[in-house]
Design a protein around this motif. Structure first.
Motif, PDB file in Angstrom:
ATOM      1  N   VAL A   1      -0.339  -3.822   4.640  1.00 48.13           N
ATOM      2  CA  VAL A   1      -1.047  -2.545   4.569  1.00 48.13           C
ATOM      3  C   VAL A   1      -1.017  -1.866   5.928  1.00 48.13           C
TER       4      VAL A   1
ATOM      5  N   ASP B   1       0.866  -1.173   0.000  1.00 43.72           N
ATOM      6  CA  ASP B   1       0.000   0.000   0.000  1.00 43.72           C
ATOM      7  C   ASP B   1       0.905   1.226   0.000  1.00 43.72           C
TER       8      ASP B   1
ATOM      9  N   MET C   1      -3.216   5.206  -1.376  1.00 46.88           N
ATOM     10  CA  MET C   1      -3.554   4.553  -0.130  1.00 46.88           C
ATOM     11  C   MET C   1      -4.866   3.801  -0.324  1.00 46.88           C
ATOM     12  N   GLY C   2      -4.870   2.516   0.045  1.00 45.81           N
ATOM     13  CA  GLY C   2      -6.055   1.696  -0.132  1.00 45.81           C
ATOM     14  C   GLY C   2      -5.984   0.760  -1.326  1.00 45.81           C
TER      15      GLY C   2
ATOM     16  N   GLY D   1      -4.417   2.673   5.308  1.00 45.34           N
ATOM     17  CA  GLY D   1      -4.801   2.077   4.035  1.00 45.34           C
ATOM     18  C   GLY D   1      -5.901   1.059   4.180  1.00 45.34           C
TER      19      GLY D   1
ATOM     20  N   GLN E   1      -9.433   2.453   4.336  1.00 49.87           N
ATOM     21  CA  GLN E   1     -10.022   3.102   3.169  1.00 49.87           C
ATOM     22  C   GLN E   1     -11.254   2.365   2.658  1.00 49.87           C
TER      23      GLN E   1
END
Length: 593
Positions: free
Chosen positions: A461, A409, A438-439, A465, A468
């Motif tokens: 992650v 991530d 991010m995500g 993240g 999200q």
């Protein structure tokens, strides 16, 4: 219709037939009133529709799916909010050159300009498709049903050829439902599925090989283009024959096994002293499939990663605009990496049949690895809790098979992985590079697992993240995908918190209440996992991680491991221009929070 007989099929049904002929196995997306005609056609097909709870999950999953399969993935989107929700994942794919075909529903053609339900027309009528113009390779608005076949054919060819990337096919819902004869689709039935890629001539190959063979300190610098071209084996043969040390960009990680004796490591801001210094000292840089991006090149400041001009550049890329974009180039070649390296390998063996051995160089690389490991041993073996990020990565590497697919991530799980986590199978790390989204990692793992169901898939992650789009767990549970999400939980947007603390002395808006050890009323990621029907475990000691990972792999169940982590910065020897903007003329980088 010129006497053509209607075959009773709608455009939506023809689209699904077309996708089946292209051997599409999965379509990612979310329903809406503009695309359910396509869903109805998919229901009677061999294609699985991967339904999600948010369109960004669909586009990230499709992105990772395409990285693993090497073919364009397909996303089906609703209009307006569906299309904009999907946009971040499509833009992420665009900046990393991932082939994708987005098919989006739109308002009926007879309502253009009337501002019907959910239409985007504040500045122009029938303009929804323009939302994607800044980042897709091409956006089509289908205005006639009989044009659908040729547009789809062009869409797949464009997505997969040249520098790959996403395309948009925007379809008014009435066109999906229009019944048309099969003529236009029959005409393209026997068209080639893939275009032949450009290579290089022998004269150019001899020029490149001679330059590298007579150089004093040549360095190969490879990017994500090697992986997109599936050219890892050709690269290995070439650098071994010429004895070239290999530096790589973030996106080029895993082009060769990280434990290969000629691999220097990742360049740039999070690069090590060995790789950055080797690139600075190079007289020739053999660059393949790389764009010399900012983070990989220490914001292009001389003296940190590259000294160009100074070093001479040989640059091979499929996209002409990338050659000479950021650095002057002595030999620029527009070619597919795999095709070019095949010719270079043959010519190199003809010109220098005995090849080149550089034992002193290989020993220097081996000594650096030994020293780096020794300097890192306290962090890697630390029993501190919350855990040291180095220990998390080390235990994860121990638990995973060599061919496990890792999605990253942003933060330690990307920068730290790039620097000190060995990738042992080319193409097995999936990273959001250019957009640094991010995500990306958690839904990306879904696409990876669908593309490679027999391989272990893990998403590394941060808590930022993972937060999200946690609803991707619903899709994973429904499809019984044995994915592991390892949440490196520092109770913060860690990298940004470290930057803000270093330059401004506070962490306002970058950390969450409480601490990693004891978050104050924060989300319980293990509880969230269990609520979706997945396995969920929050660790309470460092020694629990390795057995927890091994148990999760053995179980084959979707599992979330919530791992509290100390927010230490990733070590760096490079430079990032933002540091000069925050604190001009000061040597300040990141700090722990």
């Amino acid at each position: 219709m010129d006497g053509a007989k209607l075959d009773g099929k709608t455009v939506a049904e023809h689209i699904v037939d077309f996708l089946e002929r292209r051997e599409v196995k999965h379509v990612f997306g979310l329903c809406g009133h503009t695309n359910i005609a396509v869903l109805a056609a998919l229901a009677e097909s061999s294609i699985d529709f991967v339904t999600v709870r948010h369109e960004q999950i669909a586009s990230h999953a499709a992105d990772a799916y395409a990285r693993v399969t090497g073919k364009a993935s397909v996303v089906l989107s609703h209009l307006s909010p569906g299309l904009t929700n999907c946009a971040t994942g499509v833009a992420n794919a665009a900046l990393d050159c991932i082939p994708m075909v987005v098919i989006a529903g739109d308002i009926p053609t007879h309502y253009y300009g009337k501002h019907p339900h959910q239409e985007v027309n504040l500045h122009a009528d029938a303009a929804q498709w323009e939302i994607y113009r800044p980042f897709v390779k091409r956006a089509w608005r289908v205005d006639r049903a009989d044009l659908m076949a040729e547009i789809l054919e062009k869409a797949f060819h464009l997505a997969e050829s040249g520098q790959p990337g996403p395309v948009l096919v925007n379809v008014p819902m009435d066109i999906f439902s229009e019944v048309i004869p099969s003529d236009s689709f029959d005409r393209i039935r026997d068209n080639t599925r893939a275009l032949k890629k450009p290579s290089i001539d022998d004269e150019t190959a001899r020029e490149i090989v001679e330059a590298l063979a007579t150089a004093e300190n040549p360095v190969a610098y490879v990017g994500g283009g090697i992986l997109l071209a599936k050219a890892g084996e050709e690269l290995r043969e070439f650098v071994e024959h010429l004895g070239l040390p290999v530096a790589h960009s973030l996106m080029g990680k895993g082009a060769l096994r990280d434990d290969h004796p000629l691999v220097l490591g990742m360049t740039g801001f999070w690069g090590t002293e060995l790789v950055n210094q080797s690139c600075l000292n190079a007289d020739y840089i053999f660059a393949v499939g790389t764009r010399f991006k900012e983070a990989d090149c220490s914001s292009w400041y001389p003296g940190y990663t590259f000294n160009i001009p100074g070093s001479k550049v040989i640059h091979i890329d499929i996209e002409p605009q990338e050659i000479g974009r950021n650095y002057p180039t002595e030999i620029g070649v527009v070619a597919d990496a795999k095709a070019a390296l095949r010719v270079l390998n043959r010519v190199a063996r003809e010109m220098y049949p005995d090849g080149f051995n550089r034992p002193a160089l290989e020993q220097k690389i081996a000594d650096f690895r030994t020293d780096f490991k020794a300097r890192n041993v306290d962090m890697v073996t630390s029993s501190a809790f919350p855990m040291m990020p180095e220990r998390i990565l080390a235990d994860t590497r121990k638990a995973l098979p060599d061919d496990a697919i890792i999605t990253t991530d942003v933060g330690w799980n990307k920068n730290g992985v790039g620097q000190q986590f060995n990738i042992l199978t080319p193409g097995s790390i999936l990273t959001p590079g250019g957009f640094a989204t991010m995500g990306f990692g958690p839904p990306g793992a879904i696409g990876a697992k669908l593309a490679a169901p027999d391989r272990v898939v893990i998403s590394l992650v941060g808590d930022g993240g993972f937060g999200q789009n946690p609803s991707m767990l619903a899709t994973a549970v429904e499809l019984d995908l044995g994915i592991i999400w390892l949440v490196m939980n520092n109770n913060a947007f860690g990298t940004i918190a470290g930057l803000q603390k270093a330059h401004y002395g506070l962490t306002y808006g970058t950390t969450f209440p409480g601490s990693a050890a004891a978050p104050a009323n924060g989300p319980g990621y293990a509880d969230i996992a269990r609520a979706y029907g997945a396995e969920g475990h929050r660790l309470s000691a460092a020694d629990e991680l390795l057995p927890a990972l091994e148990a999760a792999i053995a179980s084959g169940k979707p599992t979330v491991l919530d791992v509290p982590m100390i927010n230490n910065p990733t070590p760096t020897t490079g430079h990032w221009n933002i540091l000069d903007i925050y604190s001009p003329d000061k040597e300040i980088s990141h700090v722990a929070t």
